[in-house]
Design a protein around this motif. Structure first.
Motif, PDB file in Angstrom:
ATOM      1  N   LEU A 289      52.320  53.098  63.565  1.00  0.00           N
ATOM      2  CA  LEU A 289      52.429  51.895  62.733  1.00  0.00           C
ATOM      3  C   LEU A 289      51.124  51.741  61.981  1.00  0.00           C
ATOM      4  CD1 LEU A 289      53.519  49.126  61.743  1.00  0.00           C
ATOM      5  CD2 LEU A 289      52.508  48.130  63.830  1.00  0.00           C
ATOM      6  N   ILE A 290      51.215  51.595  60.662  1.00  0.00           N
ATOM      7  CA  ILE A 290      50.036  51.332  59.841  1.00  0.00           C
ATOM      8  C   ILE A 290      50.191  49.943  59.243  1.00  0.00           C
ATOM      9  CG2 ILE A 290      48.643  52.080  57.874  1.00  0.00           C
ATOM     10  CD1 ILE A 290      49.752  54.917  58.342  1.00  0.00           C
ATOM     11  N   ASN A 291      49.421  49.009  59.768  1.00  0.00           N
ATOM     12  CA  ASN A 291      49.451  47.627  59.288  1.00  0.00           C
ATOM     13  C   ASN A 291      48.598  47.529  58.033  1.00  0.00           C
ATOM     14  OD1 ASN A 291      51.105  45.826  60.821  1.00  0.00           O
ATOM     15  ND2 ASN A 291      49.717  46.090  62.560  1.00  0.00           N
ATOM     16  N   ASN A 292      49.254  47.712  56.888  1.00  0.00           N
ATOM     17  CA  ASN A 292      48.534  47.751  55.616  1.00  0.00           C
ATOM     18  C   ASN A 292      48.774  46.519  54.750  1.00  0.00           C
ATOM     19  OD1 ASN A 292      47.340  49.158  53.096  1.00  0.00           O
ATOM     20  ND2 ASN A 292      49.460  48.762  52.503  1.00  0.00           N
ATOM     21  N   ALA A 293      49.905  45.857  54.903  1.00  0.00           N
ATOM     22  CA  ALA A 293      50.236  44.725  54.032  1.00  0.00           C
ATOM     23  C   ALA A 293      49.158  43.654  54.108  1.00  0.00           C
ATOM     24  CB  ALA A 293      51.593  44.139  54.429  1.00  0.00           C
ATOM     25  N   GLY A 294      48.734  43.180  52.954  1.00  0.00           N
ATOM     26  CA  GLY A 294      47.704  42.153  52.933  1.00  0.00           C
ATOM     27  C   GLY A 294      47.629  41.502  51.568  1.00  0.00           C
ATOM     28  N   VAL A 295      46.950  40.368  51.529  1.00  0.00           N
ATOM     29  CA  VAL A 295      46.772  39.644  50.262  1.00  0.00           C
ATOM     30  C   VAL A 295      45.301  39.294  50.090  1.00  0.00           C
ATOM     31  CG1 VAL A 295      49.095  38.672  50.197  1.00  0.00           C
ATOM     32  CG2 VAL A 295      47.263  37.417  51.368  1.00  0.00           C
ATOM     33  N   GLY A 296      44.892  39.231  48.837  1.00  0.00           N
ATOM     34  CA  GLY A 296      43.534  38.809  48.530  1.00  0.00           C
ATOM     35  C   GLY A 296      43.488  37.306  48.296  1.00  0.00           C
ATOM     36  N   ILE A 297      42.323  36.727  48.461  1.00  0.00           N
ATOM     37  CA  ILE A 297      42.135  35.314  48.187  1.00  0.00           C
ATOM     38  C   ILE A 297      40.663  35.085  47.875  1.00  0.00           C
ATOM     39  CG2 ILE A 297      41.939  34.838  50.678  1.00  0.00           C
ATOM     40  CD1 ILE A 297      43.016  31.989  50.062  1.00  0.00           C
ATOM     41  N   THR A 298      40.404  34.388  46.784  1.00  0.00           N
ATOM     42  CA  THR A 298      39.034  34.082  46.390  1.00  0.00           C
ATOM     43  C   THR A 298      38.913  32.604  46.039  1.00  0.00           C
ATOM     44  OG1 THR A 298      39.418  34.555  44.046  1.00  0.00           O
ATOM     45  CG2 THR A 298      38.684  36.399  45.420  1.00  0.00           C
ATOM     46  N   GLY A 299      37.688  32.138  46.071  1.00  0.00           N
ATOM     47  CA  GLY A 299      37.435  30.761  45.670  1.00  0.00           C
ATOM     48  C   GLY A 299      36.400  30.088  46.534  1.00  0.00           C
ATOM     49  N   PRO A 300      35.772  29.026  46.034  1.00  0.00           N
ATOM     50  CA  PRO A 300      34.901  28.227  46.887  1.00  0.00           C
ATOM     51  C   PRO A 300      35.737  27.661  48.033  1.00  0.00           C
ATOM     52  CG  PRO A 300      34.737  27.560  44.566  1.00  0.00           C
ATOM     53  CD  PRO A 300      35.930  28.446  44.682  1.00  0.00           C
ATOM     54  N   ILE A 301      35.275  27.794  49.247  1.00  0.00           N
ATOM     55  CA  ILE A 301      36.073  27.323  50.380  1.00  0.00           C
ATOM     56  C   ILE A 301      36.377  25.833  50.251  1.00  0.00           C
ATOM     57  CG2 ILE A 301      36.080  26.994  52.896  1.00  0.00           C
ATOM     58  CD1 ILE A 301      34.491  29.626  53.085  1.00  0.00           C
ATOM     59  N   GLU A 302      35.432  25.080  49.749  1.00  0.00           N
ATOM     60  CA  GLU A 302      35.642  23.633  49.579  1.00  0.00           C
ATOM     61  C   GLU A 302      36.806  23.337  48.645  1.00  0.00           C
ATOM     62  OE1 GLU A 302      33.275  19.619  47.994  1.00  0.00           O
ATOM     63  OE2 GLU A 302      32.252  21.555  47.998  1.00  0.00           O
ATOM     64  N   GLU A 303      37.032  24.192  47.655  1.00  0.00           N
ATOM     65  CA  GLU A 303      38.056  23.941  46.649  1.00  0.00           C
ATOM     66  C   GLU A 303      39.326  24.766  46.862  1.00  0.00           C
ATOM     67  OE1 GLU A 303      36.250  24.521  42.826  1.00  0.00           O
ATOM     68  OE2 GLU A 303      34.996  22.721  42.993  1.00  0.00           O
ATOM     69  N   THR A 304      39.379  25.555  47.931  1.00  0.00           N
ATOM     70  CA  THR A 304      40.572  26.355  48.206  1.00  0.00           C
ATOM     71  C   THR A 304      41.576  25.512  48.984  1.00  0.00           C
ATOM     72  OG1 THR A 304      39.239  28.376  48.309  1.00  0.00           O
ATOM     73  CG2 THR A 304      41.453  28.464  49.258  1.00  0.00           C
ATOM     74  N   PRO A 305      42.780  25.319  48.478  1.00  0.00           N
ATOM     75  CA  PRO A 305      43.775  24.495  49.173  1.00  0.00           C
ATOM     76  C   PRO A 305      44.063  25.024  50.582  1.00  0.00           C
ATOM     77  CG  PRO A 305      44.492  24.978  46.927  1.00  0.00           C
ATOM     78  CD  PRO A 305      43.293  25.837  47.193  1.00  0.00           C
ATOM     79  N   ASN A 306      44.189  24.122  51.529  1.00  0.00           N
ATOM     80  CA  ASN A 306      44.439  24.530  52.913  1.00  0.00           C
ATOM     81  C   ASN A 306      45.706  25.368  53.046  1.00  0.00           C
ATOM     82  OD1 ASN A 306      42.145  23.292  53.968  1.00  0.00           O
ATOM     83  ND2 ASN A 306      43.192  21.341  54.314  1.00  0.00           N
ATOM     84  N   GLU A 307      46.712  25.057  52.232  1.00  0.00           N
ATOM     85  CA  GLU A 307      47.961  25.821  52.337  1.00  0.00           C
ATOM     86  C   GLU A 307      47.755  27.273  51.911  1.00  0.00           C
ATOM     87  OE1 GLU A 307      48.443  23.189  48.544  1.00  0.00           O
ATOM     88  OE2 GLU A 307      47.540  23.040  50.544  1.00  0.00           O
ATOM     89  N   GLU A 308      46.848  27.513  50.966  1.00  0.00           N
ATOM     90  CA  GLU A 308      46.565  28.887  50.554  1.00  0.00           C
ATOM     91  C   GLU A 308      45.775  29.631  51.631  1.00  0.00           C
ATOM     92  OE1 GLU A 308      47.889  30.353  48.120  1.00  0.00           O
ATOM     93  OE2 GLU A 308      48.741  28.600  47.107  1.00  0.00           O
ATOM     94  N   ILE A 309      44.902  28.923  52.329  1.00  0.00           N
ATOM     95  CA  ILE A 309      44.169  29.526  53.442  1.00  0.00           C
ATOM     96  C   ILE A 309      45.153  29.945  54.533  1.00  0.00           C
ATOM     97  CG2 ILE A 309      42.499  29.088  55.297  1.00  0.00           C
ATOM     98  CD1 ILE A 309      41.049  27.191  53.352  1.00  0.00           C
ATOM     99  N   LEU A 310      46.097  29.060  54.843  1.00  0.00           N
ATOM    100  CA  LEU A 310      47.092  29.374  55.870  1.00  0.00           C
ATOM    101  C   LEU A 310      47.977  30.544  55.449  1.00  0.00           C
ATOM    102  CD1 LEU A 310      48.138  25.738  56.869  1.00  0.00           C
ATOM    103  CD2 LEU A 310      46.783  27.330  58.227  1.00  0.00           C
TER     104      LEU A 310
END
Length: 269
Positions: A76-97
Motif C-alpha cells: 500500500l502506498i499512501n500517496n493521496a494528499g492535498v496542499g494548504i497554504t496561508g497565515p494560520i490566523e486567517e486559515t478557516p478552521n474547516e479548511e484545516i480540518l
C-alpha cells in the motif's frame, strides 16, 4: 517470481501516477485510486479503483474489490494528499480540518483497511508518502507541515505495533517536485487589508516557483522501487534535491533560532 500487487492512493496524477507507471514497467500489478473514475475515461496507465480516503465506505468497497480480483495486497502506498497554504490566523478552521482529513486521517483509514488482509498473508509493506516539509514548521505552510509531520510520527508508532505480523511500514518524504498539487491546493486569499498581505503574498509566489521548478517525480518512483526491494526498510526515507535534504541535517545540528533565521532569510521575511 509471483507478481506483487500494489495499491496507490491518488494514483491518477502527479507523483502517484509516476510511481504507478514505473512499477508497472518493473512487473508489478498496479492499482491506483481516484475519487472519480468518470474524470479519467481514457486513463490506461494501470487499473484505477474509485476511492476517497475521506470516506470509509469507498475504502472498504475498493479494498474488497481488489482482494476479490487478486486475493492479496502486497504493497500500500499512501500517496493521496492535498496542499494548504496561508497565515494560520486567517486559515478557516474547516479548511484545516479538511487538510488533516485527507493528509492524516486518510492514510490511517487506508492502513486500517489493508492490515487485516496483510495479517492473513503474514506479509505486506505500507509506504506513507509524507513530505520534507513535515520535518519543520514552514511559514504559511504550517498546517501542511503539521499534517505530514503527524503522519511521520504515527508511522513510527505503528511499525512497532505491527512488526509481529510480518508487515513492514515506512515513511518516504519527498521535497519539491513538479506536479499539479498547486492546482488543487487550498490557499487562503491574500487580503489587501490583511497584516500578512505583503509577506504571505511573497511567500506564496516563492512556494509556487519551488513547485514549478521542482524535480521529475520519477525520482520518487525510483526510491519507492528501492524501498519495496529492501528486505528491511528504514523508518524514514527522503528524496529531493541536495539543499532540501541538507536542510534537515542543518535542523538537527543548528540551534533553533539560527535555523529559524535561515528560513526567514530563505523566504525573505
Amino acid at each position: 517470481m509471483e507478481q506483487k500487487v500494489v495499491l496507490i492512493t491518488g494514483g491518477s496524477s502527479g507523483i502517484g501516477k509516476s510511481i504507478g507507471i514505473f512499477l508497472k514497467l518493473k512487473g508489478f500489478k498496479v492499482y491506483g485510486t481516484t475519487r472519480s473514475k468518470a474524470k479519467y475515461p481514457d486513463f490506461d496507465a494501470f487499473d484505477l479503483l474509485e476511492l476517497d480516503v475521506k470516506k470509509e465506505a469507498t475504502i472498504t468497497a475498493a479494498i474488497s474489490e481488489l482482494i476479490k480480483r487478486e486475493a492479496k495486497i502486497d504493497v500500500l502506498i499512501n500517496n493521496a494528499g492535498v496542499g494548504i497554504t496561508g497565515p494560520i490566523e486567517e486559515t478557516p478552521n474547516e479548511e484545516i480540518l479538511k487538510a488533516f482529513d485527507t493528509n492524516f486521517h486518510g492514510p490511517i483509514r487506508m492502513m486500517k483497511g489493508v492490515l487485516p488482509q496483510m495479517r492473513i498473508q503474514k506479509s505486506g509493506l505500507i509506504i506513507n508518502i509524507t513530505s520534507i516539509a513535515g520535518y519543520m514548521g514552514l511559514p504559511y505552510r504550517g498546517i501542511y507541515s503539521a499534517s505530514k509531520g503527524a503522519l511521520e510520527l504515527v508511522t513510527e508508532a505503528m511499525r512497532m505495533e505491527i512488526k509481529d505480523f510480518g508487515i513492514q511500514m515506512t515513511n518516504l518524504a519527498p521535497g519539491d517536485f513538479a506536479t499539479n498539487i498547486a492546482s488543487g491546493r487550498y490557499h487562503a486569499p491574500v487580503h489587501k487589508d490583511s497584516p500578512y498581505q505583503k509577506p504571505y503574498g511573497a511567500t506564496l509566489t516563492a512556494i509556487n516557483n519551488d513547485v514549478d521548478s521542482g524535480g521529475d517525480p520519477i525520482q520518487v518512483a525510483h526510491k519507492v522501487f528501492a524501498v519495496i526491494n529492501s528486505s528491511s526498510p528504514k523508518v524514514h526515507y527522503k528524496v529531493g534535491d541536495f539543499m532540501q535534504k541538507f536542510s534537515l541535517l542543518l535542523k538537527k545540528i543548528l540551534p533553533d533560532k539560527v535555523y529559524e533565521k535561515l528560513l526567514l532569510n530563505h523566504y525573505k521575511l
